[in-house]
Write a protein that holds these residues in place. Structure first.
Motif, PDB file in Angstrom:
ATOM      1  N   PHE A 118       0.825  -1.204   0.000  1.00  0.00           N
ATOM      2  CA  PHE A 118       0.000   0.000   0.000  1.00  0.00           C
ATOM      3  C   PHE A 118       0.867   1.266   0.000  1.00  0.00           C
ATOM      4  CE2 PHE A 118      -2.906  -3.126   1.781  1.00  0.00           C
ATOM      5  CZ  PHE A 118      -4.122  -2.773   1.235  1.00  0.00           C
ATOM      6  N   LYS A 119       0.372   2.300  -0.644  1.00  0.00           N
ATOM      7  CA  LYS A 119       0.949   3.627  -0.486  1.00  0.00           C
ATOM      8  C   LYS A 119       0.306   4.235   0.757  1.00  0.00           C
ATOM      9  CE  LYS A 119       1.105   8.266  -2.505  1.00  0.00           C
ATOM     10  NZ  LYS A 119       0.644   9.121  -3.631  1.00  0.00           N
ATOM     11  N   VAL A 120       1.124   4.778   1.656  1.00  0.00           N
ATOM     12  CA  VAL A 120       0.609   5.308   2.919  1.00  0.00           C
ATOM     13  C   VAL A 120       0.884   6.803   3.028  1.00  0.00           C
ATOM     14  CG1 VAL A 120       0.766   5.192   5.444  1.00  0.00           C
ATOM     15  CG2 VAL A 120       0.894   3.091   4.094  1.00  0.00           C
ATOM     16  N   ILE A 121      -0.168   7.543   3.344  1.00  0.00           N
ATOM     17  CA  ILE A 121      -0.035   8.971   3.641  1.00  0.00           C
ATOM     18  C   ILE A 121      -0.209   9.108   5.153  1.00  0.00           C
ATOM     19  CG2 ILE A 121      -0.981  11.284   3.274  1.00  0.00           C
ATOM     20  CD1 ILE A 121      -2.113  10.212   0.586  1.00  0.00           C
ATOM     21  N   ASP A 122       0.902   9.261   5.865  1.00  0.00           N
ATOM     22  CA  ASP A 122       0.883   9.337   7.325  1.00  0.00           C
ATOM     23  C   ASP A 122       0.806  10.803   7.746  1.00  0.00           C
ATOM     24  OD1 ASP A 122       1.298   9.239  10.055  1.00  0.00           O
ATOM     25  OD2 ASP A 122       2.970   7.835   9.947  1.00  0.00           O
ATOM     26  N   LEU A 123      -0.319  11.183   8.349  1.00  0.00           N
ATOM     27  CA  LEU A 123      -0.532  12.581   8.728  1.00  0.00           C
ATOM     28  C   LEU A 123       0.019  12.921  10.105  1.00  0.00           C
ATOM     29  CD1 LEU A 123      -4.196  13.111   7.420  1.00  0.00           C
ATOM     30  CD2 LEU A 123      -2.029  13.516   6.228  1.00  0.00           C
ATOM     31  N   GLY A 124       0.486  11.915  10.846  1.00  0.00           N
ATOM     32  CA  GLY A 124       1.074  12.184  12.157  1.00  0.00           C
ATOM     33  C   GLY A 124       0.073  12.055  13.294  1.00  0.00           C
ATOM     34  N   VAL A 125       0.331  12.803  14.371  1.00  0.00           N
ATOM     35  CA  VAL A 125      -0.513  12.727  15.574  1.00  0.00           C
ATOM     36  C   VAL A 125      -1.237  14.049  15.811  1.00  0.00           C
ATOM     37  CG1 VAL A 125       1.023  11.033  16.626  1.00  0.00           C
ATOM     38  CG2 VAL A 125       1.364  13.456  17.123  1.00  0.00           C
ATOM     39  N   ASP A 126      -2.273  13.991  16.656  1.00  0.00           N
ATOM     40  CA  ASP A 126      -3.056  15.187  17.001  1.00  0.00           C
ATOM     41  C   ASP A 126      -3.519  15.903  15.729  1.00  0.00           C
ATOM     42  OD1 ASP A 126      -4.260  17.051  18.689  1.00  0.00           O
ATOM     43  OD2 ASP A 126      -2.438  18.255  18.923  1.00  0.00           O
ATOM     44  N   VAL A 127      -4.065  15.117  14.809  1.00  0.00           N
ATOM     45  CA  VAL A 127      -4.384  15.626  13.465  1.00  0.00           C
ATOM     46  C   VAL A 127      -5.775  16.275  13.443  1.00  0.00           C
ATOM     47  CG1 VAL A 127      -4.689  15.000  11.041  1.00  0.00           C
ATOM     48  CG2 VAL A 127      -2.949  13.842  12.413  1.00  0.00           C
ATOM     49  N   PRO A 128      -5.871  17.554  13.104  1.00  0.00           N
ATOM     50  CA  PRO A 128      -7.174  18.224  13.040  1.00  0.00           C
ATOM     51  C   PRO A 128      -8.013  17.697  11.880  1.00  0.00           C
ATOM     52  CG  PRO A 128      -5.433  19.676  12.251  1.00  0.00           C
ATOM     53  CD  PRO A 128      -4.756  18.462  12.801  1.00  0.00           C
ATOM     54  N   PRO A 129      -9.328  17.728  12.014  1.00  0.00           N
ATOM     55  CA  PRO A 129     -10.216  17.200  10.970  1.00  0.00           C
ATOM     56  C   PRO A 129      -9.954  17.783   9.592  1.00  0.00           C
ATOM     57  CG  PRO A 129     -11.465  17.640  12.957  1.00  0.00           C
ATOM     58  CD  PRO A 129     -10.094  18.180  13.195  1.00  0.00           C
ATOM     59  N   GLU A 130      -9.675  19.087   9.541  1.00  0.00           N
ATOM     60  CA  GLU A 130      -9.474  19.729   8.238  1.00  0.00           C
ATOM     61  C   GLU A 130      -8.251  19.173   7.498  1.00  0.00           C
ATOM     62  OE1 GLU A 130      -8.063  22.716  11.462  1.00  0.00           O
ATOM     63  OE2 GLU A 130      -9.721  21.309  11.154  1.00  0.00           O
ATOM     64  N   LYS A 131      -7.251  18.696   8.253  1.00  0.00           N
ATOM     65  CA  LYS A 131      -6.066  18.112   7.621  1.00  0.00           C
ATOM     66  C   LYS A 131      -6.413  16.761   6.993  1.00  0.00           C
ATOM     67  CE  LYS A 131      -1.170  17.154   8.491  1.00  0.00           C
ATOM     68  NZ  LYS A 131      -0.081  17.169   9.517  1.00  0.00           N
ATOM     69  N   VAL A 132      -7.281  16.006   7.658  1.00  0.00           N
ATOM     70  CA  VAL A 132      -7.733  14.725   7.102  1.00  0.00           C
ATOM     71  C   VAL A 132      -8.549  14.972   5.840  1.00  0.00           C
ATOM     72  CG1 VAL A 132      -9.106  12.651   7.527  1.00  0.00           C
ATOM     73  CG2 VAL A 132      -7.759  13.638   9.388  1.00  0.00           C
ATOM     74  N   VAL A 133      -9.448  15.945   5.898  1.00  0.00           N
ATOM     75  CA  VAL A 133     -10.274  16.299   4.735  1.00  0.00           C
ATOM     76  C   VAL A 133      -9.392  16.686   3.556  1.00  0.00           C
ATOM     77  CG1 VAL A 133     -11.880  18.026   3.827  1.00  0.00           C
ATOM     78  CG2 VAL A 133     -12.330  16.949   6.044  1.00  0.00           C
ATOM     79  N   LYS A 134      -8.391  17.514   3.810  1.00  0.00           N
ATOM     80  CA  LYS A 134      -7.477  17.969   2.761  1.00  0.00           C
ATOM     81  C   LYS A 134      -6.741  16.781   2.128  1.00  0.00           C
ATOM     82  CE  LYS A 134      -3.820  21.449   2.033  1.00  0.00           C
ATOM     83  NZ  LYS A 134      -2.650  20.641   1.625  1.00  0.00           N
ATOM     84  N   ALA A 135      -6.287  15.853   2.964  1.00  0.00           N
ATOM     85  CA  ALA A 135      -5.553  14.690   2.454  1.00  0.00           C
ATOM     86  C   ALA A 135      -6.444  13.817   1.570  1.00  0.00           C
ATOM     87  CB  ALA A 135      -5.007  13.870   3.621  1.00  0.00           C
ATOM     88  N   VAL A 136      -7.701  13.648   1.957  1.00  0.00           N
ATOM     89  CA  VAL A 136      -8.631  12.859   1.148  1.00  0.00           C
ATOM     90  C   VAL A 136      -8.876  13.528  -0.195  1.00  0.00           C
ATOM     91  CG1 VAL A 136     -10.980  11.929   0.990  1.00  0.00           C
ATOM     92  CG2 VAL A 136      -9.749  11.831   3.162  1.00  0.00           C
TER      93      VAL A 136
END
Length: 212
Positions: A118-136
């Motif tokens: 798999f290709k993995v995009i690791d956003l790290g810890v304490d990740v705000p919702p907007e950062k997850v939305v942006k990554a998707v």
């Protein structure tokens, strides 16, 4: 070889960064595969550290130190696991939700996913919702693996799932939950899709999702 795996596990529980590097190199020279080292050395050590945290034998500082040791070990294995680019199975986003700073489980899932193609995009810890939305929005990810160790981080989980829904992304991705604060009940309560009891199960779930 079994002794080498035990030494790797012991290094995690005794917070010995230099020793885990040395023991992993020796295991590789002895013929152990990177996946075998993770499954028989690193993963058991991480699981015991998590159990000790649950039983209040480890506190957050000890858990963080164990996580740093694991990162050092993974850094040696990761290049060996990701050499074969022909096995690409899909893209997975991994993150520890907002309000939670632990990364042992997330890091282990990330490296095992990479080792399984798999290709993995690791956003790290304490990740705000907007950062997850942006990554998707910016990726072709079909899966998000969210890690939660601390129950106060349920608020971050709820906010993340709401943000995905509000941005019309919830149907685009399957959400897999894992970590000490998570259960099947958590998945049902917050409207996620799957519960991975441990890193191995999380990877198997991702394989199953991508095979559909």
């Amino acid at each position: 070889m079994a002794d080498q795996f035990e030494l790797i596990k012991k290094s995690i529980l005794e917070f010995e960064t230099e020793k885990i590097v040395d023991h992993i190199k020796k295991a590789l020279k002895s013929g152990a595969s990177p996946t075998e080292i993770i499954e028989k050395g690193i993963r058991p050590g991480a699981e015991i550290a998590g159990d000790k945290f649950d039983k209040c034998e480890f506190y957050l500082p000890e858990l963080v130190m164990a996580g740093e040791v694991i990162k050092s070990g993974i850094s040696i294995l990761e290049p060996l696991l990701t050499k074969d680019k022909s096995r690409h199975k899909g893209t997975v986003i991994t993150a520890t939700v907002q309000g939670d700073l632990h990364d042992i489980g997330k890091d282990l899932v990330s490296v095992m996913l990479k080792g399984n193609g798999f290709k993995v995009i690791d956003l790290g810890v304490d990740v705000p919702p907007e950062k997850v939305v942006k990554a998707v929005k910016e990726s072709d990810a079909g899966i998000i693996c969210l890690s939660i160790l601390l129950t106060p981080a349920y608020e971050g989980l709820s906010a993340t799932l709401k943000a995905l829904k509000d941005n019309n992304l919830r149907k685009k991705v399957k959400v897999v939950l894992g970590g000490a604060a998570v259960s099947l009940e958590t998945v049902e309560r917050y409207g996620a899709d799957y519960y991975g009891h441990d890193s191995n199960e999380a990877v198997e779930i991702c394989k199953k999702i991508m095979s559909k």
